[in-house]
Design a protein around this motif. Structure first.
Motif: not given
Ligand SMILES: Nc1nc2c(c(=O)[nH]1)N[C@H]1C(S)=C(S)[C@@H](COP(=O)(O)OP(=O)(O)OC[C@H]3O[C@@H](n4cnc5c(N)ncnc54)[C@H](O)[C@@H]3O)O[C@H]1N2
Ligand code: MOO
Length: 408
Positions: A93-108
């Protein structure tokens, strides 16, 4: 003039005549996707959605802004704040901003604001809320964007296409629940011959097993038919007549045996008695000369020669294109191609020949023609991959000759 003095039809005329007898395709019906394999589509199919329906990660790792990690190295990692963990099937639900990362899985789904994914191997954990990125990444890395596979309205299948396993997958890929396909043609198979014995029964002297019921059954099923083996009848006209009159509702009736000129070849005469109108009899092809073609009401009737090889050849050359046209397929009959002959052979000129052969790999597509081509010898048929067409006039084919082939 005796019947057997009549002129033989040439291959093209006979095929055109068979095809002209099919004036319309069979009715269409709607079936669920799982029932559509091998069926012929009657309406084209367009995707109703974008595929993928969202920007999709193709790796397990971290969604990032590529500009944030430019120049990152093992020896000079870039630290990013981890704002979420996104498994396949959930949206961040969040918007990625500079300096941020999101852990993500294949297919997500890649979160808004990210423009690349770094695979897990190029990262190192750095506490519960941080990750170290160990390499730079190009924009769009490991992302398939929404609609990159299919856009809404993209044509995924044409009317007339046969549903293959891949097409089944593609139809599912864009969420198609059911498709319009041709009804299967109802095909009845009758073998004639007093010498015929069903497999499973011991052979009396002078008798043989009935090959054609099974061979033609297999060929018709493979061609997309709804097939019934109607039985084996002796060379007795009354018995055959009774059987024919019990089965008047097929789209296609295929008989085998008894169509030549022998004293016991009762098919021709019995078909007449059963009200089958003859359209032609006998074609200048080898094997398969005594082919009979006719109609009774809306039923098309093929009388194929008894030799299983001749029956199969006539099936491929004449019955299969008719089934395909009835089904509304975009292409009729066996696929054809070209090849170069690997072994010389001689023959008697006269009829168009269709020789059983195998493909040989090489710089050019080669064909090795089986030395055994008599229509009374069935064994080599199972190893045949193609039919090689040779003209009526040819007395031989030589190694290196170009030929037309039909893929079995
Ligand atoms: N005097 C002539 N004799 C033949 C001619 C000809 O022009 N003049 N044509 C030959 C050609 S070409 C062919 S092909 C065959 C086809 O003859 P029929 O369709 O009448 O077939 P039959 O005589 O009934 O059988 C031929 C052969 O095949 C065997 N057979 C029949 N049914 C089956 C089956 N269901 N499973 C396995 N084998 C079967 C049968 O026992 C014979 O051996 O005629 C030539 N004769
Ligand atoms: O036409 Mo027959 O099939 O030559 O053997």
């Amino acid at each position: 003039m005796p019947a057997f003095d009549r002129r033989l039809l040439d291959y093209e005329t006979a095929l055109d005549t068979c095809l002209s007898a099919v004036t319309e395709s069979l009715p269409a019906e709607t079936v669920g996707l799982e029932k559509s394999l091998g069926r012929v589509l009657r309406r084209s199919v367009e995707s109703a959605i974008s595929v993928p329906p969202f920007d999709k990660s193709t790796m397990d790792g971290y969604a990032v802004k590529s500009a944030d990690v430019a120049g990152a190295l093992d020896t000079a990692p870039v630290a990013l704040e981890v704002i979420d963990e996104i498994p396949a099937g959930r949206v961040c639900g969040k918007i990625l901003r500079s300096g941020q990362a999101a852990r993500i899985m294949t297919g997500a789904a890649v979160p808004q604001g990210a423009d690349a994914v770094i695979k897990l191997e190029n990262t190192a954990p750095a506490g519960s809320e941080q990750v170290h990125i160990l390499s730079g990444v190009e924009e769009n890395n490991y992302i398939i964007y929404k609609g990159q596979d299919l856009l809404p309205g993209s044509r995924v299948a044409e009317a007339g296409a046969t549903v293959t396993p891949s097409l089944l997958g593609l139809l599912a890929n864009c969420g198609t629940p059911n498709v319009s396909v041709s009804r299967k043609p109802a095909i009845g198979i009758i073998s004639t011959g007093s010498e015929l014995t069903a497999p499973g029964t011991p052979l009396a002297e002078g008798r043989i097993y009935d090959v054609n019921s099974y061979l033609l059954y297999g060929l018709c099923i493979e061609a997309g038919g709804d097939v019934a083996m109607l039985g084996t009848v002796e060379d007795k006209s009354d018995a055959l007549l009774a059987l024919l009159n019990r089965h008047t509702d097929a789209d296609i009736l295929i008989l085998s045996g008894g169509v030549s000129v022998g004293d016991y070849d009762i098919v021709h005469e019995t078909l007449q008695r059963a009200g089958v109108e003859e359209i032609f009899w006998r074609v200048k092809v080898k094997p398969g000369k005594p082919l009979f073609f006719g109609r009774r009401g809306s039923t098309l009737v093929f009388g194929l020669p008894g030799n299983p090889i001749s029956s199969a050849n006539n099936f491929y050359l004449f019955v299969l294109p008719v089934i395909h046209k009835l089904l509304g397929r975009s292409a009729w009959g066996l696929k054809t191609g070209h090849a170069t002959v690997c072994n010389s052979m001689i023959f008697r000129p006269g009829r168009r020949k269709f020789l059983r052969a195998q493909l040989r790999q090489g710089p050019e597509q080669g064909v090795w023609i089986f030395p055994e081509q008599r229509s009374g010898v069935f064994g080599p048929m199972v190893d045949a991959e193609v039919l090689v067409e040779v003209s009526e006039a040819a007395k031989m084919v030589r190694e290196g000759d170009p030929v037309k082939i039909y893929y079995l």
